[in-house]
Write a protein that holds these residues in place. Structure first.
Motif: not given
Ligand SMILES: C[S@@+](CC[C@H](N)C(=O)[O-])C[C@H]1O[C@@H](n2cnc3c(N)ncnc32)[C@H](O)[C@@H]1O
Length: 339
Positions: A147-148, A203
């Protein structure tokens, strides 16, 4: 995602033994499918509940589960490569799902598919990629599952030159739905508790993923733009007499969303090199009672308050909002961090 991404950056694959094994698994799976009698393989009721209804028809599912069982029985060192190929083909060519870009179920159902043949072709395509890109095999890549907002402990301090990413947008989208079928098939999600545990690492960006103990909002307590936006959403909800449980959470999504981004940017600071550059692709939204959310500008404001320099905000593309048909921007927020 972690399994697939790790597989795709691993170039040290013994191709000859893989090809030999591939023929074995293919032949065995085809025989098992041909000789199978009685009830088709299928999902347990618990697993079915986790899926979007009619995600995959009974016969392709039966074949997919037999193939998966055969792969598992081999306990191969190429297991993740096989499963990556499996995930792609089952979802794209054997299921009833379509992506445009939101996931949904097609009206016309795929009642049968050559699951094993498609899988084999996909493995061969990956083998082709590995051969073609051998020249890059010494470029080291590591994919971290985490989790970033908090799990940056696997990254050394003062080590990052650049961040390029696209976080979720505050758009009521449940990102786990897009990968649900393969996550359930491959056993990454077996129960609703598993699903909740994954959602909690994301997030917050939709009202179906808000939990009682969420506290990311404390990171934007001082930010007037976000707090006024949340108040406006809640005021509008009351004025429109919208009373569903989800609608009541809309203002909270916005607080938790921007709070989570602030938390992430803050956790990142010790990991960045002096002068590191960052690029965040985000989209404006109006999913909550059509109130515009200028995501890029708000993110820039939050970053600035945390000590980042906002170099610029580039327009990436413009889309039409589904509800209002108004133009909304997707932007790249470019930041720099100096210690
Ligand atoms: C707008 S999408 C981007 C997708 C990416 N560009 C791709 O082509 O697969 C946002 C991504 O962020 C991930 N995400 C959500 N919360 C996160 C977190 N806390 N840490 C890391 N990744 C997260 C989601 O699972 C989703 O795959």
């Amino acid at each position: 995602m972690h399994m697939c991404a790790s597989t795709k950056v691993d170039w040290n694959v013994e191709i000859d033994s893989l090809l030999e094994e591939l023929d074995h698994i293919t032949a065995l799976s085809i025989t098992k499918i041909k000789n199978h009698k009685g009830k088709l393989y299928g999902f347990s009721e618990d697993k079915q509940k986790l899926l979007i209804k009619n995600s995959i028809s009974p016969l392709p599912l039966h074949k997919a589960l037999i193939l998966l069982e055969t792969i598992d029985d081999f306990k191969s060192s190429f297991e993740n490569l096989y499963k990556t190929a499996f995930a792609k083909q089952v979802v794209l060519n054997c299921s009833n799902l379509k992506f445009n870009p939101e996931v949904s179920v097609s009206r016309i159902k795929k009642t049968d598919a050559d699951v094993v043949g498609l899988w084999k072709e996909q493995v061969l395509e990956i083998v082709g990629d590995i051969k073609y890109y051998q020249k890059y095999k010494d470029v080291y890549s590591k994919v971290i599952l985490g989790d970033s907002r908090q799990e940056l402990s696997q990254i050394k301090d003062d080590s990052i030159d650049a961040v390029i990413t696209s976080p979720p947008y505050p758009n009521e989208k449940d990102y786990t739905r897009a990968t649900r079928l393969e996550s359930v098939l491959l056993g990454f999600i077996n129960t609703s508790e598993d699903l909740r545990a994954i959602k909690k690492t994301l997030l917050r960006s939709n009202s179906k993923g808000i939990y009682k103990d969420d506290d990311d909002l404390k990171w934007i307590k001082e930010n007037q733009t976000v707090n006024q936006l949340a108040e406006e959403i809640e005021r509008t909800r009351m004025a429109l007499h919208k009373t569903s449980g989800f609608e009541k959470l809309y203002y909270k999504v916005v607080l938790q969303y921007f709070g989570g981004l602030a938390k992430h940017l803050n956790s990142l600071k010790p990991k960045l090199k002096n002068g590191a550059k960052l690029a965040y692709v985000v989209g404006d939204q109006c999913s909550y009672f059509r109130i515009p959310i200028r995501t890029g500008h708000i993110l820039a404001e939050i970053a600035n308050a945390l000590g980042y320099k906002v170099l610029r905000i580039d327009l990436f593309r413009t889309r039409l909002a589904t509800a209002t048909k108004e133009k909304i921007n997707e932007e790249v927020v470019i930041l720099e961090y100096r210690k």
